[in-house]
Write a protein that holds these residues in place. Structure first.
Motif, PDB file in Angstrom:
ATOM      1  N   ARG A   1       0.832  -1.212   0.000  1.00 53.35           N
ATOM      2  CA  ARG A   1       0.000   0.000   0.000  1.00 53.35           C
ATOM      3  C   ARG A   1       0.865   1.260   0.000  1.00 53.35           C
ATOM      4  N   ALA A   2       1.935   1.252   0.790  1.00 54.80           N
ATOM      5  CA  ALA A   2       2.830   2.414   0.849  1.00 54.80           C
ATOM      6  C   ALA A   2       3.463   2.671  -0.512  1.00 54.80           C
ATOM      7  N   LEU A   3       3.924   1.613  -1.153  1.00 53.61           N
ATOM      8  CA  LEU A   3       4.539   1.755  -2.481  1.00 53.61           C
ATOM      9  C   LEU A   3       3.527   2.271  -3.499  1.00 53.61           C
ATOM     10  N   GLU A   4       2.332   1.717  -3.469  1.00 52.61           N
ATOM     11  CA  GLU A   4       1.293   2.148  -4.408  1.00 52.61           C
ATOM     12  C   GLU A   4       0.933   3.614  -4.186  1.00 52.61           C
ATOM     13  N   ALA A   5       0.824   4.022  -2.935  1.00 46.55           N
ATOM     14  CA  ALA A   5       0.480   5.412  -2.622  1.00 46.55           C
ATOM     15  C   ALA A   5       1.539   6.379  -3.132  1.00 46.55           C
ATOM     16  N   ARG A   6       2.787   5.932  -3.203  1.00 41.30           N
ATOM     17  CA  ARG A   6       3.881   6.766  -3.697  1.00 41.30           C
ATOM     18  C   ARG A   6       4.085   6.648  -5.198  1.00 41.30           C
ATOM     19  N   GLY A   7       3.252   5.837  -5.858  1.00 44.04           N
ATOM     20  CA  GLY A   7       3.363   5.716  -7.310  1.00 44.04           C
ATOM     21  C   GLY A   7       4.423   4.737  -7.773  1.00 44.04           C
ATOM     22  N   TYR A   8       4.895   3.886  -6.882  1.00 44.98           N
ATOM     23  CA  TYR A   8       5.851   2.857  -7.274  1.00 44.98           C
ATOM     24  C   TYR A   8       5.062   1.710  -7.891  1.00 44.98           C
ATOM     25  N   ASP A   9       5.194   1.519  -9.186  1.00 45.46           N
ATOM     26  CA  ASP A   9       4.460   0.424  -9.808  1.00 45.46           C
ATOM     27  C   ASP A   9       5.365  -0.732 -10.198  1.00 45.46           C
ATOM     28  N   GLU A  10       6.653  -0.487 -10.315  1.00 52.94           N
ATOM     29  CA  GLU A  10       7.585  -1.583 -10.568  1.00 52.94           C
ATOM     30  C   GLU A  10       8.924  -1.256  -9.923  1.00 52.94           C
ATOM     31  N   PRO A  11       9.634  -2.286  -9.464  1.00 49.88           N
ATOM     32  CA  PRO A  11      10.890  -2.053  -8.760  1.00 49.88           C
ATOM     33  C   PRO A  11      12.016  -1.639  -9.707  1.00 49.88           C
ATOM     34  N   THR A  12      12.944  -0.874  -9.162  1.00 48.90           N
ATOM     35  CA  THR A  12      14.168  -0.571  -9.895  1.00 48.90           C
ATOM     36  C   THR A  12      15.050  -1.830  -9.845  1.00 48.90           C
ATOM     37  N   PRO A  13      16.091  -1.904 -10.653  1.00 51.45           N
ATOM     38  CA  PRO A  13      16.959  -3.093 -10.620  1.00 51.45           C
ATOM     39  C   PRO A  13      17.529  -3.393  -9.227  1.00 51.45           C
ATOM     40  N   VAL A  14      17.932  -2.362  -8.486  1.00 52.50           N
ATOM     41  CA  VAL A  14      18.501  -2.602  -7.159  1.00 52.50           C
ATOM     42  C   VAL A  14      17.427  -3.103  -6.192  1.00 52.50           C
ATOM     43  N   GLN A  15      16.220  -2.594  -6.310  1.00 58.20           N
ATOM     44  CA  GLN A  15      15.116  -3.057  -5.454  1.00 58.20           C
ATOM     45  C   GLN A  15      14.757  -4.499  -5.794  1.00 58.20           C
ATOM     46  N   LEU A  16      14.723  -4.823  -7.047  1.00 60.66           N
ATOM     47  CA  LEU A  16      14.429  -6.192  -7.466  1.00 60.66           C
ATOM     48  C   LEU A  16      15.506  -7.154  -6.960  1.00 60.66           C
ATOM     49  N   ALA A  17      16.750  -6.716  -6.981  1.00 59.87           N
ATOM     50  CA  ALA A  17      17.853  -7.573  -6.535  1.00 59.87           C
ATOM     51  C   ALA A  17      17.733  -7.940  -5.056  1.00 59.87           C
ATOM     52  N   VAL A  18      17.382  -6.978  -4.207  1.00 64.10           N
ATOM     53  CA  VAL A  18      17.294  -7.287  -2.770  1.00 64.10           C
ATOM     54  C   VAL A  18      16.053  -8.100  -2.431  1.00 64.10           C
ATOM     55  N   LEU A  19      15.085  -8.148  -3.339  1.00 67.38           N
ATOM     56  CA  LEU A  19      13.858  -8.907  -3.098  1.00 67.38           C
ATOM     57  C   LEU A  19      13.936 -10.348  -3.610  1.00 67.38           C
ATOM     58  N   GLN A  20      15.051 -10.718  -4.217  1.00 67.54           N
ATOM     59  CA  GLN A  20      15.204 -12.087  -4.714  1.00 67.54           C
ATOM     60  C   GLN A  20      15.300 -13.063  -3.544  1.00 67.54           C
ATOM     61  N   PRO A  21      14.745 -14.259  -3.681  1.00 71.06           N
ATOM     62  CA  PRO A  21      14.775 -15.233  -2.581  1.00 71.06           C
ATOM     63  C   PRO A  21      16.177 -15.503  -2.034  1.00 71.06           C
ATOM     64  N   GLU A  22      17.170 -15.512  -2.887  1.00 72.09           N
ATOM     65  CA  GLU A  22      18.536 -15.798  -2.424  1.00 72.09           C
ATOM     66  C   GLU A  22      19.124 -14.674  -1.578  1.00 72.09           C
ATOM     67  N   ALA A  23      18.506 -13.497  -1.571  1.00 71.63           N
ATOM     68  CA  ALA A  23      18.968 -12.384  -0.735  1.00 71.63           C
ATOM     69  C   ALA A  23      18.324 -12.394   0.650  1.00 71.63           C
TER      70      ALA A  23
ATOM     71  N   PRO B   1       2.256   2.614   7.015  1.00 69.50           N
ATOM     72  CA  PRO B   1       1.066   1.748   7.020  1.00 69.50           C
ATOM     73  C   PRO B   1       1.208   0.509   7.910  1.00 69.50           C
ATOM     74  N   ALA B   2       2.444   0.154   8.247  1.00 70.16           N
ATOM     75  CA  ALA B   2       2.683  -0.998   9.121  1.00 70.16           C
ATOM     76  C   ALA B   2       2.805  -0.561  10.577  1.00 70.16           C
ATOM     77  N   GLY B   3       2.536   0.716  10.852  1.00 69.69           N
ATOM     78  CA  GLY B   3       2.631   1.224  12.217  1.00 69.69           C
ATOM     79  C   GLY B   3       4.048   1.536  12.642  1.00 69.69           C
ATOM     80  N   GLY B   4       4.935   1.709  11.681  1.00 64.41           N
ATOM     81  CA  GLY B   4       6.343   1.960  11.985  1.00 64.41           C
ATOM     82  C   GLY B   4       6.588   3.330  12.590  1.00 64.41           C
ATOM     83  N   ARG B   5       7.439   3.355  13.583  1.00 63.87           N
ATOM     84  CA  ARG B   5       7.873   4.606  14.197  1.00 63.87           C
ATOM     85  C   ARG B   5       9.370   4.708  13.960  1.00 63.87           C
ATOM     86  N   ILE B   6       9.760   5.719  13.177  1.00 67.05           N
ATOM     87  CA  ILE B   6      11.145   5.901  12.768  1.00 67.05           C
ATOM     88  C   ILE B   6      11.660   7.185  13.426  1.00 67.05           C
TER      89      ILE B   6
END
Length: 126
Positions: A12-34, A99-104
């Motif tokens: 939801r956070a990504l969608e609200a910010r207009g992120y519709d597809e990951p950049t190469p670096v984002q895709l890399a960290v989301l791979q199962p082997e990472a 959206p996950a209730g995070g306090r930073i």
């Protein structure tokens, strides 16, 4: 390609910010082997590294949950080499985990240390 994440709050956070597809670096960290590994990410400015780090943290801090647990002590510590980068990381993780209730909370040189102490005493996730 849509973001390959299963956490609905982060999606939801990504969608609200207009992120519709990951950049190469984002895709890399989301791979199962990472998953559950220490990552060293090197990419150009503007490539989405900060969001990539935030997404990589999700499996550790959220697990299968959509909400972060109540906490007094931080679950994550991010160390940045400059105040500007620390404030950028704070801003990016804030919208991503809101959206996950995070306090930073950020603590950087040149700011009011009393305010920072109070913010930490209230508890935070990162």
């Amino acid at each position: 390609m849509p973001f390959p994440i299963s956490n609905a709050a982060l999606a939801r956070a990504l969608e609200a910010r207009g992120y519709d597809e990951p950049t190469p670096v984002q895709l890399a960290v989301l791979q199962p082997e990472a998953a559950d590994r220490d990552l060293l990410v090197s990419a150009q400015t503007g490539s989405g590294k900060t969001v990539a780090y935030g997404l990589a943290l999700a499996s550790t801090v959220l697990g299968e949950s959509e909400r972060l647990p109540a906490t007094v002590q931080p679950l994550v510590l991010v160390i940045a080499p400059t105040r500007e980068l620390a404030l950028q990381v704070h801003a990016e993780l804030t919208w991503l985990y809101e959206p996950a209730g995070g306090r930073i909370v950020s603590c950087v040189g040149g700011m009011n240390i009393r305010v920072e102490q109070r913010e930490l005493q209230r508890g935070c996730h990162m």
